[in-house]
Design an enzyme around this catalytic site. Structure first.
Site, PDB file in Angstrom:
ATOM      1  N   ARG A 111       0.983  -1.045   0.062  1.00  0.00           N
ATOM      2  CA  ARG A 111      -0.076   0.292   0.509  1.00  0.00           C
ATOM      3  C   ARG A 111       1.274   1.326  -0.002  1.00  0.00           C
ATOM      4  O   ARG A 111       2.086   1.547   0.174  1.00  0.00           O
ATOM      5  CB  ARG A 111      -0.698  -0.145   1.251  1.00  0.00           C
ATOM      6  CG  ARG A 111      -0.573  -0.792   2.242  1.00  0.00           C
ATOM      7  CD  ARG A 111       0.206   0.367   2.763  1.00  0.00           C
ATOM      8  NE  ARG A 111       0.112   1.055   3.350  1.00  0.00           N
ATOM      9  CZ  ARG A 111       0.914   2.508   3.610  1.00  0.00           C
ATOM     10  NH1 ARG A 111       2.716   1.905   3.709  1.00  0.00           N
ATOM     11  NH2 ARG A 111       0.739   3.467   3.583  1.00  0.00           N
ATOM     12  N   GLY A 112       0.419   2.113  -0.202  1.00  0.00           N
ATOM     13  CA  GLY A 112       1.005   4.077  -0.123  1.00  0.00           C
ATOM     14  C   GLY A 112       1.197   4.033  -1.914  1.00  0.00           C
ATOM     15  O   GLY A 112       1.375   3.332  -2.553  1.00  0.00           O
ATOM     16  N   ALA A 113       0.801   5.191  -1.809  1.00  0.00           N
ATOM     17  CA  ALA A 113       0.623   5.744  -3.641  1.00  0.00           C
ATOM     18  C   ALA A 113       1.624   5.049  -4.851  1.00  0.00           C
ATOM     19  O   ALA A 113       1.815   4.575  -5.077  1.00  0.00           O
ATOM     20  CB  ALA A 113       0.478   7.012  -3.828  1.00  0.00           C
ATOM     21  N   ARG A 120      -7.262  -0.668  -6.935  1.00  0.00           N
ATOM     22  CA  ARG A 120      -7.818   0.621  -5.831  1.00  0.00           C
ATOM     23  C   ARG A 120      -7.732   2.114  -6.356  1.00  0.00           C
ATOM     24  O   ARG A 120      -7.380   2.342  -7.345  1.00  0.00           O
ATOM     25  CB  ARG A 120      -6.778   1.104  -4.262  1.00  0.00           C
ATOM     26  CG  ARG A 120      -6.647  -0.176  -3.449  1.00  0.00           C
ATOM     27  CD  ARG A 120      -5.699   0.319  -2.592  1.00  0.00           C
ATOM     28  NE  ARG A 120      -6.520   0.715  -1.506  1.00  0.00           N
ATOM     29  CZ  ARG A 120      -5.910   1.496  -0.720  1.00  0.00           C
ATOM     30  NH1 ARG A 120      -4.312   1.082  -0.316  1.00  0.00           N
ATOM     31  NH2 ARG A 120      -6.822   2.070   0.243  1.00  0.00           N
ATOM     32  N   GLN A 134      -2.151   2.862  10.301  1.00  0.00           N
ATOM     33  CA  GLN A 134      -0.304   2.581   9.420  1.00  0.00           C
ATOM     34  C   GLN A 134      -0.012   3.242  10.523  1.00  0.00           C
ATOM     35  O   GLN A 134       1.713   3.370   9.797  1.00  0.00           O
ATOM     36  CB  GLN A 134      -0.514   3.008   7.738  1.00  0.00           C
ATOM     37  CG  GLN A 134      -1.616   2.511   6.792  1.00  0.00           C
ATOM     38  CD  GLN A 134      -3.469   2.618   7.049  1.00  0.00           C
ATOM     39  OE1 GLN A 134      -3.994   3.054   8.112  1.00  0.00           O
ATOM     40  NE2 GLN A 134      -4.023   2.843   5.435  1.00  0.00           N
ATOM     41  N   ASP A 149      -2.142  10.993  -2.505  1.00  0.00           N
ATOM     42  CA  ASP A 149      -2.504   9.733  -3.658  1.00  0.00           C
ATOM     43  C   ASP A 149      -2.900  10.375  -4.633  1.00  0.00           C
ATOM     44  O   ASP A 149      -3.130   9.270  -5.461  1.00  0.00           O
ATOM     45  CB  ASP A 149      -4.488   8.706  -2.721  1.00  0.00           C
ATOM     46  CG  ASP A 149      -2.890   8.363  -1.696  1.00  0.00           C
ATOM     47  OD1 ASP A 149      -2.619   8.469  -0.432  1.00  0.00           O
ATOM     48  OD2 ASP A 149      -3.246   6.388  -1.921  1.00  0.00           O
ATOM     49  N   ASN A 160      -5.780  12.530   0.594  1.00  0.00           N
ATOM     50  CA  ASN A 160      -4.453  11.325   0.973  1.00  0.00           C
ATOM     51  C   ASN A 160      -5.478  10.697   2.085  1.00  0.00           C
ATOM     52  O   ASN A 160      -6.767  10.950   1.660  1.00  0.00           O
ATOM     53  CB  ASN A 160      -3.565  12.009   1.506  1.00  0.00           C
ATOM     54  CG  ASN A 160      -2.642  11.564   2.494  1.00  0.00           C
ATOM     55  OD1 ASN A 160      -2.092  10.538   1.243  1.00  0.00           O
ATOM     56  ND2 ASN A 160      -2.032  11.942   3.307  1.00  0.00           N
ATOM     57  N   LYS A 161      -4.674  10.354   3.296  1.00  0.00           N
ATOM     58  CA  LYS A 161      -5.057   9.041   4.054  1.00  0.00           C
ATOM     59  C   LYS A 161      -6.684  10.042   4.902  1.00  0.00           C
ATOM     60  O   LYS A 161      -6.260  11.324   5.406  1.00  0.00           O
ATOM     61  CB  LYS A 161      -3.984   8.594   4.839  1.00  0.00           C
ATOM     62  CG  LYS A 161      -4.657   7.764   5.917  1.00  0.00           C
ATOM     63  CD  LYS A 161      -5.539   6.477   5.491  1.00  0.00           C
ATOM     64  CE  LYS A 161      -4.541   5.507   4.250  1.00  0.00           C
ATOM     65  NZ  LYS A 161      -5.917   4.835   4.297  1.00  0.00           N
TER      66      LYS A 161
HETATM   67  O1  MRU Z   1      -4.157   3.010   2.113  1.00  0.00           O
HETATM   68  P1  MRU Z   1      -2.992   3.783   2.228  1.00  0.00           P
HETATM   69  O2  MRU Z   1      -2.478   2.318   3.585  1.00  0.00           O
HETATM   70  O3  MRU Z   1      -1.993   3.298   0.758  1.00  0.00           O
HETATM   71  O4  MRU Z   1      -2.575   5.092   1.973  1.00  0.00           O
HETATM   72  C1  MRU Z   1      -1.949   5.710   1.734  1.00  0.00           C
HETATM   73  C2  MRU Z   1      -1.635   7.053   2.378  1.00  0.00           C
HETATM   74  O5  MRU Z   1      -2.584   7.625   2.232  1.00  0.00           O
HETATM   75  C3  MRU Z   1      -0.217   7.323   2.003  1.00  0.00           C
HETATM   76  O6  MRU Z   1       0.426   8.560   2.828  1.00  0.00           O
HETATM   77  C4  MRU Z   1       0.697   7.882   0.245  1.00  0.00           C
HETATM   78  O7  MRU Z   1       0.567   6.998  -0.162  1.00  0.00           O
HETATM   79  C5  MRU Z   1       1.212   8.988   0.368  1.00  0.00           C
HETATM   80  S1  MRU Z   1       2.952   7.216   0.330  1.00  0.00           S
HETATM   81  C6  MRU Z   1       3.818   7.432  -0.185  1.00  0.00           C
END
Ligand code: MRU
Length: 347
Positions: A46-48, A89, A195, A236, A246-247
């Site tokens: 996970r993470g963009a 996603r 996270q 994201d 973002n999250k």
């Molecule tokens: O749901 P996730 O864990 O994939 O969400 C991740 C985030 O929101 C991060 O802040 C974002 O992807 C940036 S990661 C460098």
């Protein structure tokens, strides 16, 4: 080590299973692109930026899975794989960005099917290597904003685990620490997948950076007490006007920072900007299953009533007016983002 790698001997993709951290460190292997799509959906990875790299390696698997003997057949199989991976996603644009980059190269390629297979793998490796290099570059720009003694609120996980390696917002913190700046991080726990409490805390321990985990609602109070100098989070998907998805919780964090005149920076590679989307309201926001919210126990017992339901939006959108600056590999970009981004893109 990298979050995701290609095993040249077995022709498999290997990923750290992020669902198990920090208690267990396990590597999962994939030999089919459908498995990679499922790993993205279930948040093994996970993470963009990491999602983008995973999709690229998924395309490489698809190239070797395909038995097509003609260029047209292989191109059609790769298009189908890209369509499948794209649905894993919806919010992180890096997924679609990586697949589009691969498919553009596939369409332009002139050669044999086997040469195209090798080319698709090379491009996936390039995307992964570039991600690490870009993160270090943007972290160097971001670290210049951090002062010795800063206490920083950080949201979600944006570190090595959220990318191929190094990280974005957490990469800035890591770079500042390596430069000898004394910093302390308030780690938002980041409900419901935690996270922050699981992954960011785990990474900070490895880097030797002092931190405290805080509940997601705490940061406003800490700001009012004068305990916070900066807010950093990732992205994201960023709309062309500078609104940042973002999250979930990033918007409330930015609001509190704005009200307390504390700078809030969003840190991301330019591949996270969706130049085709004019405004943040147009960004597709993932809603995940309510079990992620409801499966919470206290003293061994479920917290919510048995019949409770929940809404579980995984992301929110922070309007550009609440963001002090974007930290990117092109440098730090300040408002007005639409105008200043165009200038930065020329660099
Ligand atoms: O749901 P996730 O864990 O994939 O969400 C991740 C985030 O929101 C991060 O802040 C974002 O992807 C940036 S990661 C460098």
């Amino acid at each position: 080590m990298r979050t995701i790698t290609w095993n040249d001997e077995t022709h498999q993709v290997e990923m750290i299973d992020q669902r198990l951290l920090p208690r267990d460190f396990k590597i999962l292997t994939y030999d089919q692109y459908q498995g990679v799509a499922e790993a993205i959906r279930t948040m093994v990875i996970r993470g963009a930026p990491a999602i983008g790299a995973a999709a690229a390696f998924g395309m490489a698997l698809a190239a070797y899975q395909s038995g097509a003997k003609t260029m047209a057949g292989l191109q059609a199989d790769l298009k189908a794989a890209g369509d499948h991976l794209n649905t894993a996603r919806p919010t992180a644009v890096n997924l679609a960005w990586a697949i589009r980059r691969m498919l553009d190269a596939v369409q332009r390629f002139d050669g044999t099917p086997d040469a195209l297979r090798a080319q698709v793998l090379k491009l996936a490796m390039d995307i992964a290597d570039e991600d690490v290099e870009i993160n270090k570059r943007l972290a160097t720009y971001g670290a210049a904003l951090i002062e010795d003694g800063d206490h920083i609120v950080h949201h979600c996980n944006t570190g090595a685990l959220a990318t191929v390696d190094w990280g974005t917002a957490l990469g800035v913190i890591r770079m500042a620490h390596e430069q000898g700046k004394r910093i302390h991080v308030f780690v938002d726990e980041t409900r419901p997948r935690l996270q922050g409490a699981r992954l960011t805390a785990w990474e900070l321990e490895q880097y030797g950076i002092p931190y405290d985990i805080i509940t997601d609602g705490s940061s406003g109070y800490l700001m009012r007490k004068g305990l916070v100098q900066k807010v950093l989070f990732g992205a994201d998907r960023v709309a062309a006007n500078g609104d940042v998805a973002n999250k979930i919780g990033s918007y409330m964090l930015a609001l509190a920072a704005y009200d307390n005149a504390i700078p809030a920076y969003s840190v991301f590679p330019v591949s996270t900007v969706d130049f085709e989307l004019p405004r943040g309201e147009l960004i597709p926001i993932e809603e995940r299953e309510d079990a992620e919210v409801l499966d919470l126990t206290l003293m061994g017992k479920p917290v919510a009533p048995v019949k409770a339901t929940a809404r579980n939006f995984a992301f929110d959108v922070t309007p550009n007016r609440l963001i002090s600056g974007w930290v990117t590999e092109k440098g730090v970009i300040y408002p007005p983002f639409d105008v200043n981004m165009q200038a930065a893109m020329g660099k």
